[in-house]
Design an enzyme around this catalytic site. Structure first.
Site, PDB file in Angstrom:
ATOM      1  N   ARG A 264      41.105  48.792  24.333  1.00 20.45           N
ATOM      2  CA  ARG A 264      40.044  48.770  25.356  1.00 20.45           C
ATOM      3  C   ARG A 264      38.916  49.724  24.969  1.00 20.45           C
ATOM      4  O   ARG A 264      37.819  49.655  25.529  1.00 20.45           O
ATOM      5  CB  ARG A 264      40.578  49.210  26.721  1.00 20.45           C
ATOM      6  CG  ARG A 264      41.709  48.397  27.344  1.00 20.45           C
ATOM      7  CD  ARG A 264      41.468  46.929  27.380  1.00 20.45           C
ATOM      8  NE  ARG A 264      42.056  46.283  26.207  1.00 20.45           N
ATOM      9  CZ  ARG A 264      41.819  45.038  25.828  1.00 20.45           C
ATOM     10  NH1 ARG A 264      40.965  44.308  26.498  1.00 20.45           N
ATOM     11  NH2 ARG A 264      42.408  44.517  24.758  1.00 20.45           N
TER      12      ARG A 264
ATOM     13  N   ASP B 133      43.142  29.794  28.933  1.00 19.13           N
ATOM     14  CA  ASP B 133      42.892  31.143  28.425  1.00 19.13           C
ATOM     15  C   ASP B 133      44.127  32.011  28.665  1.00 19.13           C
ATOM     16  O   ASP B 133      44.948  31.733  29.535  1.00 19.13           O
ATOM     17  CB  ASP B 133      41.685  31.719  29.163  1.00 19.13           C
ATOM     18  CG  ASP B 133      41.188  33.036  28.569  1.00 19.13           C
ATOM     19  OD1 ASP B 133      41.576  33.351  27.427  1.00 19.13           O
ATOM     20  OD2 ASP B 133      40.421  33.728  29.252  1.00 19.13           O
ATOM     21  N   GLU B 134      44.265  33.085  27.894  1.00 23.51           N
ATOM     22  CA  GLU B 134      45.377  34.048  28.047  1.00 23.51           C
ATOM     23  C   GLU B 134      46.722  33.331  28.065  1.00 23.51           C
ATOM     24  O   GLU B 134      47.597  33.617  28.881  1.00 23.51           O
ATOM     25  CB  GLU B 134      45.195  34.881  29.327  1.00 23.51           C
ATOM     26  CG  GLU B 134      43.881  35.621  29.428  1.00 23.51           C
ATOM     27  CD  GLU B 134      43.809  36.861  28.549  1.00 23.51           C
ATOM     28  OE1 GLU B 134      44.711  37.056  27.722  1.00 23.51           O
ATOM     29  OE2 GLU B 134      42.839  37.630  28.687  1.00 23.51           O
TER      30      GLU B 134
END
Length: 657
Positions: free
Chosen positions: A609, A221-222
């Site tokens: 966000r 991930d990431e």
């Protein structure tokens, strides 16, 4: 039937990412596109539909909290069939491997994991060994340079060969001495956890082959935030079976200053020419205006992969823009908007978050929040495990698990006070350096020699106490071990006798530590093949905890944090403040094209966000470095189409006192 339930509710692109199980796969996952769900369901699909044994799967993410949530969700989907799957972080995976295999590299499995303070102290000691004054040779900068070399996968000899100037040559020599000090202490720092694992696999191919055979399916991930040594580790693990799935978004790569290398994801298709590519472009988080505005900003970057993000959340508010007269006006605007949202819209304070570029910007917002009695939390402040009394208690555990650890010994030798002064410790340190002895053994020699005078018996009693504790607590759980330590050492009694409000606060922190150790023991047990004791498991977990692991959103508190810290979080209402040239983008990056692109990606992360309302603010004048100066609105503001923005209606603030 299980396959359909696992894929239920997923869009076509998400389903394709889950069902593409063989060979290299690149999942380009835009902000809010459900990548965690894809990873969780892909693990469940491999086990529940493809029949892959759980222990043959390794899934790596970037925080312990995210790893824990993923494990819970996989277990919820599969039940007991999920037992044995590794869902973890890079550092946690490497710790577990090294605890079992580090004997190949000449260290013992009880090695300590040094935090930043321990590491910095050893850099200072390395400088002293070279006859260099830490006041003239910045140890923090040297530690950063060493960490950068480790992130790039370079050992001291390789760092020396890559040195570009005299400063680099000196730093590489300090690096070599620093590593010898770590080895003498049977310790690793954070950078070593991954670097030494890659060295283990490189120098001992049979060990690498064991883990390649074990993990037939690897998911990262990431991936846009991986550095070169992590890239090397992933290549080592997946080099044979090549069932490697990486998930990430080049537009959200914001950790270049920590060594993250954007090339890892941009060049993935070159490294694996038969890569299947899946783009997750449907955003489930933000309104259309927020998504379009953020995309308009990051589209100005050149180093990226094209994505066409869209959302089904049509409508919604335009992005608010507010130009304040100064930082006080900006803070007043933000806090009054939060109060209005709470009183008139019924929003909880926890639905609101304030993001800034640097920690120093929090002050005026904190002052205004306090003025209006609005509860808040600063995310990324002094962490629980960095508090002095907590570090003292843990240092006792470390000294018991790893008697060669000088940092733990230095911390506890006179804590609580037992009459062993700095001079005695320095004599022992000199003796240890001259004879090549562990500090604990040198302390014993000083006590026995009579050189320490009246302090000698006190040193002897301290060492005997450590021996007693080693016999008593080694087989206990972490909470019981800590409780025994705090009682036997007189640490609790010392704080209770002190009787001050500060001492009571420290006692409360120690009670919280004991409660945390109990919770940990209840939730964690050694897995098959994991030889760590409960105390060792606890120390490893504590050493690897991050800011976001400790963050718990609360409905009654406004969250304040840097834009970097905000990555991975989301809020209904987001204030992105200080949008001025020299602040955001930061002055250190304005003249560096690559740095400016990273700042733009950070702006994109901050904007995305927000779920429902995004407010961007700047000030015409700002007090910085002790004086007022005029400010220029950030170029990122002008990159947002005016059709997506609106001015913020707000009454002028009172004149400055």
């Amino acid at each position: 039937m299980l396959g359909e339930s696992i894929l239920e509710g997923m869009n076509p692109e998400q389903r394709r990412a889950v069902e593409t199980t063989e060979g290299p796969l690149l999942v380009l996952a835009g902000a809010g596109s459900g990548k965690t769900r894809v990873l969780v369901h892909r693990v469940a699909y491999l086990i529940g539909v493809c029949g892959i044994p759980a222990e043959a799967i390794l899934a790596v993410t970037f925080t312990n909290k995210a790893a824990g949530e993923m494990r819970e969700r996989v277990t919820k989907l599969l039940g007991p069939a999920a037992e044995g799957v590794w869902v973890t972080t890079f550092h946690a995976a490497c710790v577990r491997i090294l605890r079992r295999e580090i004997g190949h590299l000449g260290l013992s499995r009880g090695f300590a994991i040094y935090d930043e303070d321990d590491s910095l102290a050893q850099v200072k000691e390395a400088l002293r060994r070279h006859g260099l004054d830490p006041k003239l040779n910045d140890p923090r900068r040297l530690r950063w340079r060493i960490d950068q070399w480790k992130n790039a996968g370079l050992l001291p000899s390789e760092a020396a060969r890559s040195a570009r100037d005299l400063d680099d040559e000196l730093a590489s020599e300090v690096y070599a001495t620093y590593q010898r000090l770590l080895a003498d202490a049977n310790a690793l720092d954070f950078g070593d956890l991954i670097l030494q694992t890659t060295q283990l696999f490189e120098r001992f191919p049979e060990v690498a082959a064991h883990y390649q055979r074990r993990w037939q399916y690897v998911m990262i991930d990431e991936y846009q935030d991986t550095n070169r040594v992590q890239y090397k580790l992933v290549s080592q693990l997946a080099g044979e079976h090549r069932n490697l799935c990486v998930v990430g978004d080049p537009d959200q790569s914001v950790y270049g200053w920590r060594g993250a290398d954007l090339r890892n994801i941009l060049d993935f298709e070159r490294d694996y020419p038969d890569t299947a590519v899946v783009k997750l472009e449907r955003n489930y988080r933000s309104t259309q205006a927020i998504l379009e505005g953020a995309t308009a900003v990051v589209a100005n970057n050149r180093a990226r992969k094209d994505k066409r993000m869209f959302t089904e959340r049509s409508g919604g508010e335009k992005i608010w823009r507010y130009e304040a007269s100064d930082e006080r006006d900006e803070a007043q605007f933000v806090i009054r908007q939060i109060l209005t949202a709470a009183r008139e819209e019924g929003r909880a304070y926890g639905e609101c978050a304030v993001f800034y570029r640097t920690n120093a910007q929090s002050r005026p917002f904190e002052e205004e929040l306090l003025k209006y009695n609005v509860p808040y939390v600063v995310v990324g402040g002094v962490r629980f495990y960095e508090r002095a009394e907590v570090k003292d208690a843990l240092a006792y555990l470390r000294a018991i698990v790893n008697p060669a650890d000088p940092m733990a010994l230095r911390r506890i030798v006179n804590s609580p006070p037992r009459g062993i002064g700095k001079a005695t410790l320095e004599r022992a340190e000199t003796l240890a350096a001259e004879r090549g002895l562990p500090l604990r053994q040198a302390l014993a020699l000083v006590a026995e020699s009579g050189e320490a005078g009246r302090v000698g018996p006190k040193v002897g009693a301290f060492l005997e106490l450590l021996s007693l504790l080693s016999r008593e607590v080694t087989s206990l759980g972490p909470a019981e071990a800590l409780a025994r330590i705090l009682e036997r050492t007189g640490y609790l009694a010392h704080l209770e006798r002190e009787g001050t409000p500060e001492a009571e606060g420290r006692l409360e922190n120690l009670r919280e530590l004991l409660a945390g150790a109990e919770d940990f023991a209840a939730a964690n047990t050694s897995s098959p093949g994991d030889e760590r004791s409960p105390v060792e498991l606890f120390l490893d977990q504590v050493a690897l905890v991050s800011d976001l692991d400790a963050y718990e959103g609360a409905a009654e508190r406004v969250s304040l944090m840097t834009a970097h810290t905000a990555k991975g979080l989301e809020f209904p209402v987001v204030f992105l403040v200080g949008m001025e040239e020299g602040i955001f983008p930061h002055s250190a990056s304005i003249r560096d094209p690559a740095g400016l692109e990273e700042e733009r990606r950070l702006c994109y992360v901050g904007m995305t966000r927000a779920r429902e309302r995004l407010i961007l603010s700047c000030a015409r004048e700002r007090r910085r470095y002790g004086s007022h100066s005029f400010a220029t609105p950030s170029r990122f503001l002008s990159e947002i189409p005016s059709s997506l923005t609106r001015g913020a209606d707000f009454e002028p603030s009172p004149a400055r006192d």
